[in-house]
Design an enzyme around this catalytic site. Structure first.
Site, PDB file in Angstrom:
ATOM      1  N   GLY A  22      -5.723   1.920  18.370  1.00  0.00           N
ATOM      2  CA  GLY A  22      -5.907   0.503  18.082  1.00  0.00           C
ATOM      3  C   GLY A  22      -4.604  -0.187  17.739  1.00  0.00           C
ATOM      4  CE  LYS A  44      -8.447  -8.364   6.375  1.00  0.00           C
ATOM      5  NZ  LYS A  44      -8.428  -6.908   6.445  1.00  0.00           N
ATOM      6  CB  SER A 104     -18.479  -9.495   2.421  1.00  0.00           C
ATOM      7  OG  SER A 104     -17.528  -8.906   1.552  1.00  0.00           O
ATOM      8  CG  LEU A 105     -20.557  -3.749   1.848  1.00  0.00           C
ATOM      9  CD1 LEU A 105     -20.258  -2.322   2.271  1.00  0.00           C
ATOM     10  CD2 LEU A 105     -22.018  -3.893   1.460  1.00  0.00           C
ATOM     11  CG  ASP A 110      -6.551  -4.415   4.213  1.00  0.00           C
ATOM     12  OD1 ASP A 110      -7.464  -4.174   3.405  1.00  0.00           O
ATOM     13  OD2 ASP A 110      -6.599  -5.335   5.047  1.00  0.00           O
ATOM     14  N   GLY A 168      -4.934  -3.779  16.458  1.00  0.00           N
ATOM     15  CA  GLY A 168      -5.370  -5.048  15.872  1.00  0.00           C
ATOM     16  C   GLY A 168      -4.875  -5.186  14.449  1.00  0.00           C
ATOM     17  N   GLY A 169      -5.545  -6.034  13.674  1.00  0.00           N
ATOM     18  CA  GLY A 169      -5.124  -6.298  12.301  1.00  0.00           C
ATOM     19  C   GLY A 169      -5.108  -5.052  11.439  1.00  0.00           C
ATOM     20  N   GLY A 172     -13.844   5.064   6.344  1.00  0.00           N
ATOM     21  CA  GLY A 172     -13.040   4.024   5.698  1.00  0.00           C
ATOM     22  C   GLY A 172     -13.562   3.508   4.367  1.00  0.00           C
TER      23      GLY A 172
HETATM   24  P1  NAP Z   1      -9.231  -6.546  15.444  1.00  0.00           P
HETATM   25  O1  NAP Z   1      -7.969  -7.156  14.969  1.00  0.00           O
HETATM   26  O2  NAP Z   1     -10.227  -7.396  16.166  1.00  0.00           O
HETATM   27  O3  NAP Z   1      -8.800  -5.307  16.420  1.00  0.00           O
HETATM   28  C1  NAP Z   1      -9.777  -4.551  17.094  1.00  0.00           C
HETATM   29  C2  NAP Z   1      -9.128  -3.316  17.734  1.00  0.00           C
HETATM   30  O4  NAP Z   1     -10.172  -2.521  18.301  1.00  0.00           O
HETATM   31  C3  NAP Z   1      -8.164  -3.636  18.855  1.00  0.00           C
HETATM   32  O5  NAP Z   1      -7.149  -2.664  18.919  1.00  0.00           O
HETATM   33  C4  NAP Z   1      -9.075  -3.523  20.093  1.00  0.00           C
HETATM   34  O6  NAP Z   1      -8.376  -3.234  21.294  1.00  0.00           O
HETATM   35  C5  NAP Z   1      -9.897  -2.312  19.690  1.00  0.00           C
HETATM   36  N1  NAP Z   1     -11.169  -2.215  20.402  1.00  0.00           N
HETATM   37  C6  NAP Z   1     -12.268  -3.005  20.261  1.00  0.00           C
HETATM   38  N2  NAP Z   1     -13.255  -2.602  21.084  1.00  0.00           N
HETATM   39  C7  NAP Z   1     -12.766  -1.529  21.769  1.00  0.00           C
HETATM   40  C8  NAP Z   1     -13.306  -0.648  22.745  1.00  0.00           C
HETATM   41  N3  NAP Z   1     -14.553  -0.807  23.212  1.00  0.00           N
HETATM   42  N4  NAP Z   1     -12.532   0.367  23.211  1.00  0.00           N
HETATM   43  C9  NAP Z   1     -11.275   0.535  22.751  1.00  0.00           C
HETATM   44  N5  NAP Z   1     -10.695  -0.265  21.807  1.00  0.00           N
HETATM   45  C10 NAP Z   1     -11.435  -1.279  21.328  1.00  0.00           C
HETATM   46  O7  NAP Z   1     -10.050  -5.871  14.253  1.00  0.00           O
HETATM   47  P2  NAP Z   1      -9.429  -5.180  12.931  1.00  0.00           P
HETATM   48  O8  NAP Z   1      -9.334  -6.190  11.848  1.00  0.00           O
HETATM   49  O9  NAP Z   1      -8.207  -4.442  13.338  1.00  0.00           O
HETATM   50  O10 NAP Z   1     -10.610  -4.179  12.517  1.00  0.00           O
HETATM   51  C11 NAP Z   1     -10.859  -3.021  13.286  1.00  0.00           C
HETATM   52  C12 NAP Z   1     -11.836  -2.098  12.564  1.00  0.00           C
HETATM   53  O11 NAP Z   1     -11.277  -1.640  11.348  1.00  0.00           O
HETATM   54  C13 NAP Z   1     -13.168  -2.786  12.189  1.00  0.00           C
HETATM   55  O12 NAP Z   1     -14.201  -1.867  12.424  1.00  0.00           O
HETATM   56  C14 NAP Z   1     -13.027  -3.023  10.707  1.00  0.00           C
HETATM   57  O13 NAP Z   1     -14.286  -3.032  10.039  1.00  0.00           O
HETATM   58  C15 NAP Z   1     -12.208  -1.817  10.287  1.00  0.00           C
HETATM   59  N6  NAP Z   1     -11.475  -2.053   9.044  1.00  0.00           N
HETATM   60  C16 NAP Z   1     -11.803  -1.291   7.974  1.00  0.00           C
HETATM   61  C17 NAP Z   1     -11.145  -1.498   6.787  1.00  0.00           C
HETATM   62  C18 NAP Z   1     -11.499  -0.646   5.596  1.00  0.00           C
HETATM   63  O14 NAP Z   1     -11.183  -1.042   4.471  1.00  0.00           O
HETATM   64  N7  NAP Z   1     -12.115   0.493   5.799  1.00  0.00           N
HETATM   65  C19 NAP Z   1     -10.152  -2.486   6.665  1.00  0.00           C
HETATM   66  C20 NAP Z   1      -9.829  -3.246   7.790  1.00  0.00           C
HETATM   67  C21 NAP Z   1     -10.521  -3.031   8.986  1.00  0.00           C
HETATM   68  P3  NAP Z   1      -7.826  -4.433  22.230  1.00  0.00           P
HETATM   69  O15 NAP Z   1      -6.510  -4.844  21.639  1.00  0.00           O
HETATM   70  O16 NAP Z   1      -7.716  -3.811  23.565  1.00  0.00           O
HETATM   71  O17 NAP Z   1      -8.870  -5.544  22.171  1.00  0.00           O
END
Ligand code: NAP
Length: 287
Positions: free
Chosen positions: A133, A72, A21-22, A108, A135-136, A252
């Protein structure tokens, strides 16, 4: 330089793993710059220990903490209350002590909107947006875009049921937004890309050298913008393709900094020095 006293207020981040974590670097940079009596530390908490860990943080008087993957959503039953934003997207990234109560917030969404504004000059009001996407991160993004007045949001996820359940969650709440679903098939994405103002990647694709193999980005209209929530690497294959096409795009990093600034203000009542968290993140990533 941070000085620990008998009155130092402890902040931190709960996650598993949390070593990458940063957040400690950016929050401690702000604490040091302001010379306030706080410190921010990592709390590695395995999923099966979350309940006792939250109780421990409560009893130890920890002043506030961030929450990251995978806790989360799972943390909500262990808190006393959640804010409207956190309840809406079912995810908490910041916990603040309110007397004896632990209150969950979600910064967020606000961080994402701030980064769209600052890094892309983009206002979602009246816009058409394709979100990759479900996810969270997508939950927070779609809630924020809807609340900011987006006209149309298309959710494209690899697993169709997850995309559908995200849309069903928000459709009754945001009646003014036209929600629709898509697969990630190039044939279906082409039609959407031609009509949208903003493409947002909320998936983890782009991390660790992964890429969308068939994303037909060439179909995105010339004024369209691209936001990738991934920030390491700084330029994902999606952003490289967008830059080559001359599209306005951002990663991001700005969102990570802005959600941190909002959390910091919630805990301390003080705004961190402008730009310091973003500069610290960039330095950490480059280092
Ligand atoms: P998460 O809840 O695990 O959701 C992951 C998402 O990615 C799901 O929609 C998943 O699809 C999709 N996915 C994963 N591998 C894939 C692939 N090979 N092809 C297509 N879709 C794929 O994770 P999250 O918390 O949403 O985080 C997702 C990303 O956002 C991470 O990289 C995280 O670091 C980034 N993020 C950045 C910030 C920021 O402040 N910049 C904040 C939050 C998150 P399925 O539903 O089909 O599995």
């Amino acid at each position: 330089m941070i000085r620990i006293t008998g009155k130092t207020r402890v902040l931190g981040i709960v996650g598993w793993p949390v070593g990458h974590s940063l957040s400690p670097a950016m929050h401690n940079a702000a604490i040091a710059a302001l010379g306030i009596d706080y410190i921010y530390v990592p709390f590695p908490v395995e999923p099966e220990c979350l309940g006792p860990a939250v109780e421990g943080l409560r009893r130890l008087g920890v002043w506030g903490f961030n929450v990251t993957i995978p806790h989360k959503s799972a943390i909500i039953p262990f808190l006393d209350r959640v804010s409207r934003e956190a309840g809406l997207c079912g995810a908490v990234n910041t916990v603040r002590r309110d007397g004896d109560l632990l209150v969950g917030h979600n910064t967020d969404g606000a961080g994402f909107l701030a980064s769209l504004r600052e890094d892309l000059g983009f206002d979602p009001r009246g816009a058409a947006i394709l979100v990759l996407g479900a996810g969270g991160a997508a939950l927070g993004a779609v809630a924020a875009l809807s609340g900011a007045g987006a006209a149309r949001i298309i959710v494209a996820n690899r697993t169709a049921e997850r995309g559908a359940s995200l849309v069903e969650r928000f459709r009754p709440v945001f009646g003014g937004v036209g929600f629709s679903l898509s697969s990630l098939c190039p044939g279906e994405l082409v039609g959407h890309l031609r009509t949208i103002d903003l493409l947002v990647n909320t998936t983890s694709v782009g991390m660790n050298g992964t890429r969308f193999e068939d994303l037909p980005l060439a179909e995105l209209r010339s004024g369209g913008r691209v936001y990738d929530m991934v920030y390491a690497p700084a330029e994902t294959p999606l952003l490289a393709a967008a830059r080559e096409r001359g599209l306005t795009c951002a990663n991001g990093l700005g969102m990570l900094a802005s959600q941190g600034e909002a959390a910091f203000s919630l805990w301390t009542g003080i705004e961190p020095p402008a730009g310091l968290m973003k500069i610290t993140l960039r330095r950490e990533l480059e280092g």
